[in-house]
Design an enzyme around this catalytic site. Structure first.
Site, PDB file in Angstrom:
ATOM      1  N   ASP A  68     -56.058  26.437  30.871  1.00 36.99           N
ATOM      2  CA  ASP A  68     -56.550  28.065  31.303  1.00 36.99           C
ATOM      3  C   ASP A  68     -55.060  28.677  31.283  1.00 36.99           C
ATOM      4  OD1 ASP A  68     -55.335  26.828  33.528  1.00 36.99           O
ATOM      5  OD2 ASP A  68     -57.096  26.931  34.882  1.00 36.99           O
ATOM      6  N   ASN A 137     -61.767  26.274  46.821  1.00 32.36           N
ATOM      7  CA  ASN A 137     -63.190  26.425  46.967  1.00 32.36           C
ATOM      8  C   ASN A 137     -64.025  25.627  45.767  1.00 32.36           C
ATOM      9  OD1 ASN A 137     -62.445  27.506  44.136  1.00 32.36           O
ATOM     10  ND2 ASN A 137     -63.325  29.520  44.695  1.00 32.36           N
ATOM     11  N   HIS A 139     -62.987  24.844  42.645  1.00 28.79           N
ATOM     12  CA  HIS A 139     -63.010  25.304  40.862  1.00 28.79           C
ATOM     13  C   HIS A 139     -62.007  24.319  40.238  1.00 28.79           C
ATOM     14  CE1 HIS A 139     -59.382  28.165  41.869  1.00 28.79           C
ATOM     15  NE2 HIS A 139     -59.014  27.239  41.084  1.00 28.79           N
ATOM     16  N   GLU A 144     -65.153  28.810  38.123  1.00 29.59           N
ATOM     17  CA  GLU A 144     -65.490  29.161  39.707  1.00 29.59           C
ATOM     18  C   GLU A 144     -66.846  28.890  40.189  1.00 29.59           C
ATOM     19  OE1 GLU A 144     -63.117  29.890  41.587  1.00 29.59           O
ATOM     20  OE2 GLU A 144     -61.956  31.767  40.947  1.00 29.59           O
TER      21      GLU A 144
END
Ligand code: GLP
Length: 245
Positions: A68, A137, A139, A144
């Site tokens: 990314d 979280n 991801h 996400e």
């Protein structure tokens, strides 16, 4: 299948991961490596650089594809993932810069950039080994949590408030924190022949639980790895606490 490799601390995790990557590169010199950023893989990169310098580990034929990049940050920006990879790894080994691929965060045509990235992954036949970290979280890359679906393709991802907050520690000016990124999708990640999932720190214990004990759900993106045939989870004791409960 997920093989769990428990280690005592960050250093042990980094050494273990580096040994697996080094073995891959020694066995298959023209390996396609999927690479990750963040604080988690830094120790692994350091050890790979050491092995290159002291033990002749040769990256001259290796191709890399990163997961990314932040939208709006040029590769010269200290917080861009291109800058991270160049300064922590690529500039310290003998890799051909032309064979290091990272999405272009400054592209004027994000859709075309994403399509080209997926075409590249397809052309290369997926990665031989994918390094992954995980967000607090759950991801992976910048996939996400989502209520309904996993995204297959490389895409423009809107970062959650939690991710922005966690990543804000790296930015001196809060106004500079990107809210969007270009992220490899689940298809690219899952096309890896082998996945090395590195997890360290108590703040990642929920993500480890989601990977090993939770249901497969886009609400916890890391859980999709339950469907992959060859995942090695290298996890420190402090990130494993919820499993032992
Ligand atoms: C970012 C990256 C992820 C990475 C995560 C965790 O959001 N896009 O690829 O896994 O951060 O980062 P850290 O290793 O610093 O905890």
């Amino acid at each position: 299948m997920i093989e769990v490799i428990r280690v005592k601390d960050y250093e042990a995790m980094s050494l273990y991961a580096a040994r697996l990557v080094a073995a891959q590169v020694r066995l298959v010199p023209d390996s396609i490596l999927g690479l990750a950023t963040g604080s988690t893989p830094l120790g692994m990169y350091r050890e790979l650089v050491r092995q290159h310098r002291e033990e002749g580990l040769d990256f001259s034929q290796v191709t890399t594809i990163n997961l990314d990049e932040y939208c709006g940050l040029p590769g010269t920006h200290e917080q861009s993932y291109r800058y991270y990879m160049d300064s922590n790894f690529f500039s310290k080994i003998n890799i051909d810069p032309e064979l290091t691929f990272i999405p272009d965060g400054m592209t004027s045509d994000i859709d075309a950039c994403c399509e080209m990235y997926d075409a590249l992954i397809d052309f290369l036949g997926g990665t031989d080994m994918q390094i992954l970290g995980v967000g607090e979280n759950g991801h992976i890359a910048f996939n996400e949590p989502h209520d309904y679906y996993f995204t297959g393709q490389t895409h423009k991802a809107e970062l959650t408030a939690n991710t922005i907050e966690v990543n804000s520690r790296f930015f001196s000016d809060p106004a500079e924190i990107p809210h969007f990124a270009i992220s490899m999708g689940m298809r690219g990640i899952m096309s890896a022949k082998c996945i090395l999932m590195l997890v360290s720190g108590a703040q990642k214990a929920d993500a480890v639980y989601g990977l090993l004990r939770g249901e497969v759900t886009p609400r916890c993106p890391i859980s999709i790895l339950q469907l992959h045939q060859n995942v090695k989870l290298i996890v420190t004791d402090d990130a494993f606490v919820k499993i032992e409960d």
